[in-house]
Design a protein around this motif. Structure first.
Motif, PDB file in Angstrom:
ATOM      1  N   ASP A 182       5.341  -0.785   8.444  1.00  0.00           N
ATOM      2  CA  ASP A 182       6.228  -1.887   8.043  1.00  0.00           C
ATOM      3  C   ASP A 182       5.447  -3.012   7.365  1.00  0.00           C
ATOM      4  O   ASP A 182       5.830  -3.531   6.323  1.00  0.00           O
ATOM      5  CB  ASP A 182       6.928  -2.482   9.265  1.00  0.00           C
ATOM      6  N   LEU A 183       4.357  -3.380   8.014  1.00  0.00           N
ATOM      7  CA  LEU A 183       3.551  -4.467   7.466  1.00  0.00           C
ATOM      8  C   LEU A 183       2.982  -4.085   6.110  1.00  0.00           C
ATOM      9  O   LEU A 183       2.915  -4.895   5.195  1.00  0.00           O
ATOM     10  CB  LEU A 183       2.413  -4.814   8.433  1.00  0.00           C
ATOM     11  N   ASN A 184       2.601  -2.829   6.008  1.00  0.00           N
ATOM     12  CA  ASN A 184       2.029  -2.362   4.749  1.00  0.00           C
ATOM     13  C   ASN A 184       3.059  -2.441   3.623  1.00  0.00           C
ATOM     14  O   ASN A 184       2.758  -2.895   2.523  1.00  0.00           O
ATOM     15  CB  ASN A 184       1.535  -0.927   4.911  1.00  0.00           C
ATOM     16  N   GLU A 185       4.299  -2.023   3.907  1.00  0.00           N
ATOM     17  CA  GLU A 185       5.377  -2.127   2.917  1.00  0.00           C
ATOM     18  C   GLU A 185       5.533  -3.576   2.479  1.00  0.00           C
ATOM     19  O   GLU A 185       5.677  -3.890   1.310  1.00  0.00           O
ATOM     20  CB  GLU A 185       6.701  -1.625   3.503  1.00  0.00           C
ATOM     21  N   LYS A 186       5.516  -4.447   3.463  1.00  0.00           N
ATOM     22  CA  LYS A 186       5.719  -5.861   3.201  1.00  0.00           C
ATOM     23  C   LYS A 186       4.604  -6.416   2.296  1.00  0.00           C
ATOM     24  O   LYS A 186       4.865  -7.112   1.324  1.00  0.00           O
ATOM     25  CB  LYS A 186       5.716  -6.596   4.541  1.00  0.00           C
ATOM     26  N   MET A 187       3.361  -6.070   2.630  1.00  0.00           N
ATOM     27  CA  MET A 187       2.252  -6.623   1.877  1.00  0.00           C
ATOM     28  C   MET A 187       2.162  -6.031   0.473  1.00  0.00           C
ATOM     29  O   MET A 187       1.674  -6.668  -0.444  1.00  0.00           O
ATOM     30  CB  MET A 187       0.922  -6.418   2.623  1.00  0.00           C
ATOM     31  N   LYS A 188       2.658  -4.801   0.303  1.00  0.00           N
ATOM     32  CA  LYS A 188       2.674  -4.184  -1.027  1.00  0.00           C
ATOM     33  C   LYS A 188       3.506  -5.001  -2.001  1.00  0.00           C
ATOM     34  O   LYS A 188       3.284  -4.992  -3.199  1.00  0.00           O
ATOM     35  CB  LYS A 188       3.335  -2.798  -0.937  1.00  0.00           C
ATOM     36  N   ASN A 189       4.529  -5.647  -1.440  1.00  0.00           N
ATOM     37  CA  ASN A 189       5.450  -6.397  -2.281  1.00  0.00           C
ATOM     38  C   ASN A 189       4.939  -7.786  -2.623  1.00  0.00           C
ATOM     39  O   ASN A 189       5.615  -8.563  -3.260  1.00  0.00           O
ATOM     40  CB  ASN A 189       6.803  -6.528  -1.583  1.00  0.00           C
ATOM     41  N   VAL A 190       3.753  -8.070  -2.150  1.00  0.00           N
ATOM     42  CA  VAL A 190       3.210  -9.394  -2.394  1.00  0.00           C
ATOM     43  C   VAL A 190       2.149  -9.290  -3.474  1.00  0.00           C
ATOM     44  O   VAL A 190       1.167  -8.584  -3.313  1.00  0.00           O
ATOM     45  CB  VAL A 190       2.594  -9.951  -1.100  1.00  0.00           C
TER      46      VAL A 190
ATOM     47  N   ARG B 111      -4.048 -18.003   5.457  1.00  0.00           N
ATOM     48  CA  ARG B 111      -3.859 -16.588   5.154  1.00  0.00           C
ATOM     49  C   ARG B 111      -2.636 -16.057   5.874  1.00  0.00           C
ATOM     50  O   ARG B 111      -2.450 -16.303   7.050  1.00  0.00           O
ATOM     51  CB  ARG B 111      -5.095 -15.811   5.589  1.00  0.00           C
ATOM     52  N   LYS B 112      -1.821 -15.294   5.156  1.00  0.00           N
ATOM     53  CA  LYS B 112      -0.576 -14.807   5.729  1.00  0.00           C
ATOM     54  C   LYS B 112      -0.665 -13.352   6.173  1.00  0.00           C
ATOM     55  O   LYS B 112       0.336 -12.722   6.436  1.00  0.00           O
ATOM     56  CB  LYS B 112       0.559 -14.951   4.704  1.00  0.00           C
ATOM     57  N   ASP B 113      -1.868 -12.823   6.179  1.00  0.00           N
ATOM     58  CA  ASP B 113      -1.981 -11.398   6.490  1.00  0.00           C
ATOM     59  C   ASP B 113      -2.440 -11.154   7.927  1.00  0.00           C
ATOM     60  O   ASP B 113      -2.876 -10.075   8.274  1.00  0.00           O
ATOM     61  CB  ASP B 113      -2.917 -10.712   5.498  1.00  0.00           C
ATOM     62  N   THR B 114      -2.303 -12.194   8.761  1.00  0.00           N
ATOM     63  CA  THR B 114      -2.788 -12.093  10.139  1.00  0.00           C
ATOM     64  C   THR B 114      -2.211 -10.899  10.884  1.00  0.00           C
ATOM     65  O   THR B 114      -2.927 -10.219  11.618  1.00  0.00           O
ATOM     66  CB  THR B 114      -2.399 -13.373  10.908  1.00  0.00           C
ATOM     67  N   LYS B 115      -0.906 -10.659  10.685  1.00  0.00           N
ATOM     68  CA  LYS B 115      -0.270  -9.591  11.453  1.00  0.00           C
ATOM     69  C   LYS B 115      -0.824  -8.224  11.124  1.00  0.00           C
ATOM     70  O   LYS B 115      -1.091  -7.419  12.015  1.00  0.00           O
ATOM     71  CB  LYS B 115       1.251  -9.606  11.236  1.00  0.00           C
ATOM     72  N   ILE B 116      -0.988  -7.942   9.844  1.00  0.00           N
ATOM     73  CA  ILE B 116      -1.487  -6.613   9.475  1.00  0.00           C
ATOM     74  C   ILE B 116      -2.952  -6.486   9.916  1.00  0.00           C
ATOM     75  O   ILE B 116      -3.392  -5.427  10.367  1.00  0.00           O
ATOM     76  CB  ILE B 116      -1.284  -6.289   7.977  1.00  0.00           C
ATOM     77  N   ILE B 117      -3.694  -7.556   9.828  1.00  0.00           N
ATOM     78  CA  ILE B 117      -5.098  -7.546  10.261  1.00  0.00           C
ATOM     79  C   ILE B 117      -5.170  -7.241  11.765  1.00  0.00           C
ATOM     80  O   ILE B 117      -5.951  -6.390  12.205  1.00  0.00           O
ATOM     81  CB  ILE B 117      -5.764  -8.921   9.973  1.00  0.00           C
ATOM     82  N   ASN B 118      -4.330  -7.932  12.536  1.00  0.00           N
ATOM     83  CA  ASN B 118      -4.350  -7.710  13.988  1.00  0.00           C
ATOM     84  C   ASN B 118      -3.891  -6.311  14.355  1.00  0.00           C
ATOM     85  O   ASN B 118      -4.450  -5.669  15.251  1.00  0.00           O
ATOM     86  CB  ASN B 118      -3.495  -8.751  14.697  1.00  0.00           C
TER      87      ASN B 118
ATOM     88  N   GLN C  51      -5.514  -6.642  -2.425  1.00  0.00           N
ATOM     89  CA  GLN C  51      -4.374  -6.902  -1.552  1.00  0.00           C
ATOM     90  C   GLN C  51      -4.686  -6.585  -0.100  1.00  0.00           C
ATOM     91  O   GLN C  51      -5.564  -5.783   0.200  1.00  0.00           O
ATOM     92  CB  GLN C  51      -3.180  -6.045  -1.977  1.00  0.00           C
ATOM     93  N   SER C  52      -3.908  -7.191   0.797  1.00  0.00           N
ATOM     94  CA  SER C  52      -4.048  -6.908   2.230  1.00  0.00           C
ATOM     95  C   SER C  52      -3.144  -5.748   2.604  1.00  0.00           C
ATOM     96  O   SER C  52      -2.148  -5.910   3.296  1.00  0.00           O
ATOM     97  CB  SER C  52      -3.685  -8.142   3.046  1.00  0.00           C
ATOM     98  N   ILE C  53      -3.500  -4.583   2.100  1.00  0.00           N
ATOM     99  CA  ILE C  53      -2.690  -3.394   2.378  1.00  0.00           C
ATOM    100  C   ILE C  53      -3.606  -2.277   2.862  1.00  0.00           C
ATOM    101  O   ILE C  53      -4.807  -2.305   2.629  1.00  0.00           O
ATOM    102  CB  ILE C  53      -1.918  -2.916   1.128  1.00  0.00           C
ATOM    103  N   LEU C  54      -2.972  -1.279   3.505  1.00  0.00           N
ATOM    104  CA  LEU C  54      -3.749  -0.138   3.962  1.00  0.00           C
ATOM    105  C   LEU C  54      -4.411   0.491   2.752  1.00  0.00           C
ATOM    106  O   LEU C  54      -3.814   0.610   1.694  1.00  0.00           O
ATOM    107  CB  LEU C  54      -2.853   0.890   4.655  1.00  0.00           C
TER     108      LEU C  54
END
Ligand SMILES: [Zn+2]
Length: 280
Positions: free
Chosen positions: A161-169, A183-190, A231-234
């Motif tokens: 889910d987070l990855n989908e979200k970050m792809k759109n950024v 930084r807004k990528d805390t959730k995916i990082i955690n 990007q902050s994506i997988l």
């Protein structure tokens, strides 16, 4: 973010009609704001027939995908059939669809001498905020991970889910947010740290630092740096111990292969291959 979008036809005057309609753009290229538009954004509607802003809305749903056949769009958006705009669109390209919730009915005339860009989308910048809305622009407080709830999700679902979200950024937007706020990528990082059990992903390392109050310390590196629009994506994030993180940053790094699931290359002459897939 706030945008103004224009339509070359008369926009609905009825709120329900405005909210029920499947709004969309279809472009041959990934034009702005294909990636940028997000749920929660404010959208002002400019009616070119009236030369006025007629609605202030909030984006409540966004759907974007490349299409190779217009029939795909027909199938998914039967409400949007028959419009001249639709008929004039390219046979293949990029589709962005959105639903809006009306916030306010407006009656704001276009300032004198203001020319709307060809593609019909404008980001509300300082000048527009001042000249169209007669106000000082506000800070962008929209967070990128607001729409992902981590309740009742396993780590694989949450990461997806987070990855989908970050792809759109877009990197541009992330960069702006990084400089503007935090930084807004805390959730995916955690989530990524949890998925790797806080262990360094470098082959044969697996180090993590135990903290005295419980828990572990580990770092997450961007393979392509944020400063270079990474990007902050997988696929662009890797969990590393501090040593390997610094070696990545300062050492002689050569990437031979980078996909969403694999990273291979050489670091200071040592070959490495890292699987970037995650399971519970
Ligand atoms: Zn390590």
């Amino acid at each position: 973010m706030e945008y103004i979008t224009s339509r070359g036809f008369e926009l609905p005057t009825d709120q329900t009609e405005m909210e029920n309609f499947d709004w969309f753009n279809m472009w041959s290229n990934r034009n702005f704001p294909y990636y940028e538009l997000l749920v929660g954004d404010t959208l002002y509607w400019f009616d070119t027939t009236a030369q006025k802003l007629v609605w202030k809305t909030e984006v409540v749903k966004v759907d974007r995908f490349p299409y190779s056949d217009k029939q795909q769009i027909f199938d998914r958006y039967p409400n949007s059939l028959g419009l001249k705009y639709y008929d004039s669109r390219p046979d293949s390209g990029y589709f962005v669809g959105y639903k809006v919730k009306v916030l306010e009915k407006l009656d704001i005339e276009k300032p004198n001498g203001f020319r709307f860009p060809q593609l019909g989308w404008l980001r509300v910048d300082n000048e527009i905020a001042t000249t169209w809305f007669n106000r000082q622009p506000t800070e962008d407080t929209n967070t990128l991970d607001d729409n992902v709830s981590d309740d009742n999700k396993n780590i694989t679902e949450l990461l997806a889910d987070l990855n989908e979200k970050m792809k759109n950024v877009s990197p541009e937007r992330v960069e702006k947010l990084v400089s503007a706020t935090i930084r807004k990528d805390t959730k995916i990082i955690n989530a990524l740290k949890k998925a790797t059990d806080f262990k360094c992903q470098f082959p044969n390392c697996g180090q993590r630092i135990t903290k005295k109050n419980g828990g572990f310390y580990i770092e997450v590196a961007h393979i392509k740096p944020v400063s270079q629009n990474g990007q902050s994506i997988l696929g662009n994030l890797i969990v590393l111990c501090p040593n390997h993180h610094k070696e990545f940053d300062f050492g002689d790094l050569k990437i031979d292969e980078q996909t969403n699931s694999k990273l291979a290359g050489q670091l200071n002459g040592n070959k490495f291959e890292i699987e970037l897939t995650y399971h519970d």
